[in-house]
Design a protein around this motif. Structure first.
Motif, short mmCIF file in Angstrom:
data_model
loop_
_atom_site.label_atom_id
_atom_site.label_comp_id
_atom_site.label_asym_id
_atom_site.label_seq_id
_atom_site.Cartn_x
_atom_site.Cartn_y
_atom_site.Cartn_z
N ASP A 40 0.84 -1.20 0.00
CA ASP A 40 0.00 0.00 0.00
C ASP A 40 0.87 1.25 0.00
N ASP A 41 1.94 1.26 0.80
CA ASP A 41 2.86 2.40 0.78
C ASP A 41 3.51 2.55 -0.58
N ALA A 42 3.85 1.43 -1.22
CA ALA A 42 4.45 1.49 -2.55
C ALA A 42 3.49 2.12 -3.55
N LEU A 43 2.24 1.71 -3.51
CA LEU A 43 1.25 2.28 -4.43
C LEU A 43 1.06 3.77 -4.19
N ASP A 44 1.04 4.17 -2.92
CA ASP A 44 0.87 5.60 -2.62
C ASP A 44 2.07 6.41 -3.12
N ALA A 45 3.27 5.85 -2.97
CA ALA A 45 4.47 6.56 -3.43
C ALA A 45 4.47 6.70 -4.94
N ILE A 46 4.08 5.65 -5.64
CA ILE A 46 4.02 5.70 -7.10
C ILE A 46 2.96 6.70 -7.55
N ALA A 47 1.82 6.68 -6.89
CA ALA A 47 0.74 7.60 -7.25
C ALA A 47 1.18 9.05 -7.05
N ALA A 48 1.89 9.33 -5.96
CA ALA A 48 2.36 10.69 -5.71
C ALA A 48 3.36 11.13 -6.77
N THR A 49 4.22 10.22 -7.20
CA THR A 49 5.24 10.55 -8.20
C THR A 49 4.62 10.92 -9.54
N PHE A 50 3.58 10.18 -9.94
CA PHE A 50 2.99 10.37 -11.26
C PHE A 50 1.64 11.09 -11.23
N ALA A 51 1.29 11.66 -10.08
CA ALA A 51 0.01 12.37 -9.94
C ALA A 51 -1.17 11.47 -10.34
N LEU A 52 -1.18 10.27 -9.78
CA LEU A 52 -2.26 9.32 -10.04
C LEU A 52 -3.15 9.23 -8.81
N ARG A 53 -4.31 8.64 -9.00
CA ARG A 53 -5.25 8.45 -7.89
C ARG A 53 -5.35 6.97 -7.56
N VAL A 54 -5.24 6.65 -6.28
CA VAL A 54 -5.42 5.28 -5.81
C VAL A 54 -6.78 5.18 -5.14
N THR A 55 -7.62 4.26 -5.64
CA THR A 55 -8.94 4.04 -5.07
C THR A 55 -9.01 2.61 -4.55
N ARG A 56 -9.16 2.47 -3.25
CA ARG A 56 -9.25 1.14 -2.64
C ARG A 56 -10.72 0.79 -2.44
N LEU A 57 -11.25 -0.03 -3.35
CA LEU A 57 -12.65 -0.42 -3.25
C LEU A 57 -12.88 -1.38 -2.10
N THR A 58 -11.95 -2.33 -1.95
CA THR A 58 -12.04 -3.35 -0.91
C THR A 58 -10.61 -3.75 -0.59
N PRO A 59 -10.41 -4.61 0.42
CA PRO A 59 -9.06 -5.12 0.63
C PRO A 59 -8.52 -5.91 -0.56
N LEU A 60 -9.42 -6.34 -1.46
CA LEU A 60 -9.02 -7.17 -2.60
C LEU A 60 -8.89 -6.40 -3.91
N VAL A 61 -9.37 -5.17 -3.96
CA VAL A 61 -9.40 -4.45 -5.24
C VAL A 61 -8.87 -3.02 -5.07
N VAL A 62 -7.81 -2.68 -5.84
CA VAL A 62 -7.27 -1.34 -5.87
C VAL A 62 -7.28 -0.85 -7.31
N LEU A 63 -7.83 0.34 -7.52
CA LEU A 63 -7.86 0.94 -8.85
C LEU A 63 -6.83 2.06 -8.91
N ILE A 64 -6.06 2.10 -10.02
CA ILE A 64 -5.06 3.15 -10.25
C ILE A 64 -5.48 3.91 -11.50
N GLY A 65 -5.65 5.22 -11.37
CA GLY A 65 -6.06 6.00 -12.52
C GLY A 65 -5.58 7.44 -12.41
N PRO A 66 -5.88 8.24 -13.42
CA PRO A 66 -5.46 9.65 -13.39
C PRO A 66 -6.18 10.41 -12.29
N SER A 67 -5.53 11.42 -11.76
CA SER A 67 -6.13 12.25 -10.71
C SER A 67 -7.29 13.05 -11.25
#
Length: 312
Positions: A285-312
């Motif tokens: 989760d920390d890795a995903l947040d760091a990547i999202a911050a670097t590329f100005a992406l949005r992390v959406t955690r729908l459930t513990p099993l599903v994470v969506l990565i998309g543009p901010s």
């Protein structure tokens, strides 16, 4: 089991035991070796609670829509993130169902997100990466390891009378005393050598791989020996995932190995962005947040099993 696109998605598609059981039945009944006993047990489960039938219908419909079963009826499907959540829950559970036989056979194994270490009777060391299972076949003339799934690093104790052989997904790696890794998950580089030499057989070719080299497989092409930073590739052994200019899509696929569920990249064009960094496989989760911050992406955690990565 109606799913909306609202805030109840996370609650509905968390680790719900009814959803997981329903997905398991979809997996079992769609298998070619499903028995009458299986069907009778399914009918008993179905009759035990009205929620069971509703959950099964939802998972069955998702699996048909994904193309894994013929569509025999028309049914309204959940839309947007809710459908992704349902599909990811089903996919995660199916992976567990179909991998059950591997875990039952394994002499050594590691769970998803876990890294395990073992010393064998001959003094060899094996480091098991996330989600790995293997079987040991040792005799007076040979030390053979069957890697059923995942990835392992082998630090082999020398024994010229008993060569050390690892078989995995159509690849066979033979060593006497060396340090090398083998992956059984279809990776582009299924074998790499950190120390010594390894004889590899892959796709009918016999290749000698030395320290600092790996086997590369390409779609439609013969496997070849290439230079590789093997120590970086196996840094997971020490709790590091190190990337140097890798495509974002490949980095997300690697991070996904260390967590239950799915990471979904919503815009395929983002996958070509290049990632450099070091991450802790125990905290994706920390890795995903760091990547999202670097590329100005949005992390959406729908459930513990599903994470969506998309543009901010």
């Amino acid at each position: 089991m109606v799913v909306s696109d609202g805030t109840d998605v996370q609650d509905r598609y968390g680790e719900d035991p009814i959803d997981e059981a329903a997905a398991g039945w979809v997996a079992r009944l769609s298998s070619s070796d499903a028995t009458e006993s299986d069907r009778a047990a399914f009918e008993a489960w179905l009759a035990a609670d009205p929620a069971h039938a509703e959950a099964y219908a939802e998972m069955d419909a998702v699996w048909r829509r994904l193309g894994h079963l013929p569509v025999s009826r028309t049914r309204r499907m959940p839309k947007g993130p809710a459908c992704l959540a349902a599909a990811a829950v089903l996919g995660a559970v199916l992976a567990t169902q179909f991998g059950l036989a591997d875990w039952l056979r394994a002499d050594l194994w590691s769970g998803v997100g876990a890294i395990e270490h073992a010393i064998l009777a001959d003094g060899s060391r094996i480091d098991l990466n996330t989600g790995t299972a293997l079987v040991l076949h040792f005799s007076d003339t040979e030390r053979r390891v069957e890697l059923l799934r995942g990835e392992a690093l082998f630090d082999v104790a020398p024994d010229p009378a008993r060569p050390f052989v690892v078989d995995a997904a159509g690849v066979s790696a033979r060593a006497v005393g060396t340090v090398f890794f083998v992956r059984a998950d279809g990776a582009a580089k299924p074998v790499g050598v950190a120390e010594g030499r390894v004889d590899v057989t892959a796709s009918g070719r016999h290749l000698r791989v030395a320290a600092g080299e790996a086997i590369r497989r390409q779609d439609g092409g013969a496997p070849t020996v290439v230079k590789d930073d093997v120590n970086r590739a196996v840094a997971w052994r020490d709790g590091h995932l190190i990337f140097s200019g890798e495509r974002l899509s490949d980095v997300l696929a690697e991070l996904e190995r260390y967590r239950r569920g799915r990471i979904v990249l919503l815009d395929a064009r983002l996958g070509d962005r290049r990632v450099t960094g070091s991450f802790d496989p125990r905290n994706t989760d920390d890795a995903l947040d760091a990547i999202a911050a670097t590329f100005a992406l949005r992390v959406t955690r729908l459930t513990p099993l599903v994470v969506l990565i998309g543009p901010s």
